[in-house]
Design an enzyme around this catalytic site. Structure first.
Site, mmCIF file in Angstrom:
data_model
loop_
_atom_site.group_PDB
_atom_site.id
_atom_site.type_symbol
_atom_site.label_atom_id
_atom_site.label_comp_id
_atom_site.label_asym_id
_atom_site.label_seq_id
_atom_site.Cartn_x
_atom_site.Cartn_y
_atom_site.Cartn_z
ATOM 1 N N SER A 137 0.853 -1.186 0.000
ATOM 2 C CA SER A 137 0.000 0.000 0.000
ATOM 3 C C SER A 137 0.888 1.233 0.000
ATOM 4 O O SER A 137 2.116 1.128 -0.019
ATOM 5 C CB SER A 137 -0.886 0.005 1.243
ATOM 6 O OG SER A 137 -0.106 0.356 2.370
ATOM 7 N N LYS A 138 0.238 2.381 0.055
ATOM 8 C CA LYS A 138 0.976 3.644 0.009
ATOM 9 C C LYS A 138 2.017 3.757 1.119
ATOM 10 O O LYS A 138 2.998 4.460 0.977
ATOM 11 C CB LYS A 138 -0.011 4.813 0.126
ATOM 12 C CG LYS A 138 -0.847 4.979 -1.123
ATOM 13 C CD LYS A 138 -1.282 6.428 -1.279
ATOM 14 C CE LYS A 138 -2.162 6.611 -2.503
ATOM 15 N NZ LYS A 138 -3.593 6.490 -2.194
ATOM 16 N N ARG A 139 1.750 3.042 2.230
ATOM 17 C CA ARG A 139 2.720 3.077 3.328
ATOM 18 C C ARG A 139 4.097 2.611 2.873
ATOM 19 O O ARG A 139 5.112 2.951 3.452
ATOM 20 C CB ARG A 139 2.258 2.167 4.482
ATOM 21 C CG ARG A 139 1.136 2.729 5.308
ATOM 22 C CD ARG A 139 0.777 1.788 6.431
ATOM 23 N NE ARG A 139 0.430 0.455 5.955
ATOM 24 C CZ ARG A 139 1.158 -0.629 6.169
ATOM 25 N NH1 ARG A 139 2.255 -0.566 6.876
ATOM 26 N NH2 ARG A 139 0.770 -1.797 5.690
#
Ligand code: GLU
Length: 467
Positions: free
Chosen positions: A237-239
């Protein structure tokens, strides 16, 4: 035998994520391998989250990847996507919902007017008077008792106790269908034979299977692919940093490189790691897809990309380079192709992305290259710089043989003048003509730049060197 039909069904709520791109790729590969059909369906029934910008970005990314589709409404001579929002207005989802209500397999729910989440009535009859009074009304599926089973191509026989699944909404109060319902209607009406999608949808599938059963429709073959993971083995994910296809395009990954890397995420093509996905259609076999999570490794992606950059036709790489400068809005070099190809050939040996290529090739293409700080501090400010550059100017001005051997000879004789060590001489020259301390081979660099540029650059640098 019926032809296979597959689809990619993104929700337009953001950019195309690499996981989505891999899903699209696997569906597309199978459709192409089987000479079947591949369609694009935009699942835009979540009005709050869906946007046309996202839809356009997803389509742009798919086109760039070379994932094409075979059907859809005509938009300016090409196929547009199917859109669920447009099918809502045709009454398709309502029609089938009513069929289930008539069979008492689905029911209306009326909600309180003030507390709009609070159901006040369930009914198999259309609650007309409530509707007229402005109450919210939904249609829900009545989950039957028993066990729901289906076969997953990767995971085998799946079994869910219906008692663990609650009745679920099919048509929301805004008149739009929910995902689990619309997907069944559309997959059925569009004749979809295989559904390959992320494992995150596995818990949705029993709901969908119950709907197929309620309608008495045959269900497609399902395959739920383990999600792509980040370095910490949680779903990517964007993390974990940027994950969109557009991002990787922006940093100069080639579509071929990205497709190749995505294919490696779960599909073991054999020993070979570097290939053009389009040439591997025949060996694509869904049953050989790994049932283990795979970790997305941006460095490996760059490595794969670098291999493509070095093995493809230089001319093709140049075209990709120009397209990329346009895509990113970078300054496009206006130079002769023959020269450009020489530059690309020597620079691509040292880089893995188009943006690295751009930086390395910049001084070959433009005169306004900056001098790196380390070059200024350690070489241009050195006491020997002025004297050495004057000698260099003299020798290069007199050089006629602008081959690699010719420039090498001059460099070596300059290093023998005892003004500075060979390494210092070479670095000073390198920096003078490119602004950088790391470049393709110095002699090659000089030979490719040519006499005019080299002489002019030495002159220009002399003016900046104080001593
Ligand atoms: N719209 C769903 C998604 O984007 C599609 C899932 C499916 O392929 O059924 O996740």
């Amino acid at each position: 035998m019926n032809d296979v039909r597959l689809r990619f069904a993104p929700s337009p709520t953001g950019h195309l994520h690499v996981g989505g791109a891999r899903t699209a790729l696997f569906n597309w590969l199978y459709a192409r391998k089987m000479n079947g059909k591949f369609i694009l369906r935009i699942e835009d029934t979540d009005l709050q989250r869906s946007t046309r910008e996202s839809e356009m970005a997803i389509i742009e990314s798919l086109k760039w990847l070379g994932i094409d589709w075979d059907e859809g409404p005509d938009v300016g001579g090409e196929f547009g996507p199917y859109r669920q929002s447009e099918r809502v207005t045709k009454g398709i989802y309502d029609h089938y919902a009513q069929l289930l209500v008539q069979k008492q397999m689905a029911y209306y729910t009326v909600y309180d007017k003030v507390d709009r989440k609070k159901p006040i009535l369930n009914s198999f009859e259309y609650p007309k008077s409530y509707a007229e009074q402005g109450h919210d009304i939904t249609v829900s599926f009545k989950v039957p008792e028993g066990i729901t089973r289906f076969y997953d191509l990767l995971k085998g026989d799946m079994e869910f106790q219906n008692s663990t699944i609650e009745d679920f909404v099919m048509i929301k109060s805004d008149g739009f269908p929910t995902y689990n319902y619309a997907v069944v209607i559309d997959d059925h009406l569009m004749g979809i034979t295989h559904v390959f999608r992320g494992e995150d949808h596995l818990s949705n599938t029993p709901k969908q299977v119950m709907l197929y059963d309620a309608f008495g429709w045959e269900y497609p073959k399902f395959m739920h692919i383990p999600l792509i993971l980040g370095f910490d083995r949680t779903p990517l994910s964007k993390r974990h940093g940027a994950t969109s296809v557009e991002h990787f395009r922006g940093i100069g990954i080639l579509n071929k490189g990205l497709m190749n890397y995505l294919a490696l995420l779960g599909w073991s093509v054999g020993e070979e790691e570097i290939f053009d996905v389009k040439t591997k259609l025949e060996s694509f076999d869904p049953s050989s897809i790994s049932n283990k999570g795979v970790v997305f490794d941006p460095q490996k992606l760059e490595w794969v990309n670098g291999k493509h950059m070095r093995t493809m036709e230089v001319e093709r790489l140049w075209e990709e380079f120009v397209e990329w400068t346009q895509f990113t809005g970078k300054k496009v070099p206006q130079i002769e192709k023959e020269y450009a190809l020489k530059v690309i050939s020597i620079c691509r040996e040292k880089v893995n992305t188009l943006s690295q290529l751009y930086d390395l090739a910049y001084p070959f293409f433009f005169d306004d290259y900056p001098y790196e700080e380390k070059l200024i501090d350690e070489y241009l400010k050195a006491p020997y710089a002025g004297e050495l550059l004057k000698k260099a100017l003299e020798s290069f001005s007199q050089l006629d043989d602008w081959s690699v051997q010719g420039t090498e000879k001059v460099c070596r004789s300059l290093s023998e003048l005892q003004i500075a060590s060979k390494n210092k001489v070479f670095q000073l020259l390198r920096g003078t003509v490119t602004g950088k301390l790391v470049t393709p081979g110095l002699f090659e660099t000089l030979a490719v730049l040519g006499k005019e540029r080299v002489v002019e650059r030495i002159q220009r640098t002399i003016l900046q060197v104080k001593n």
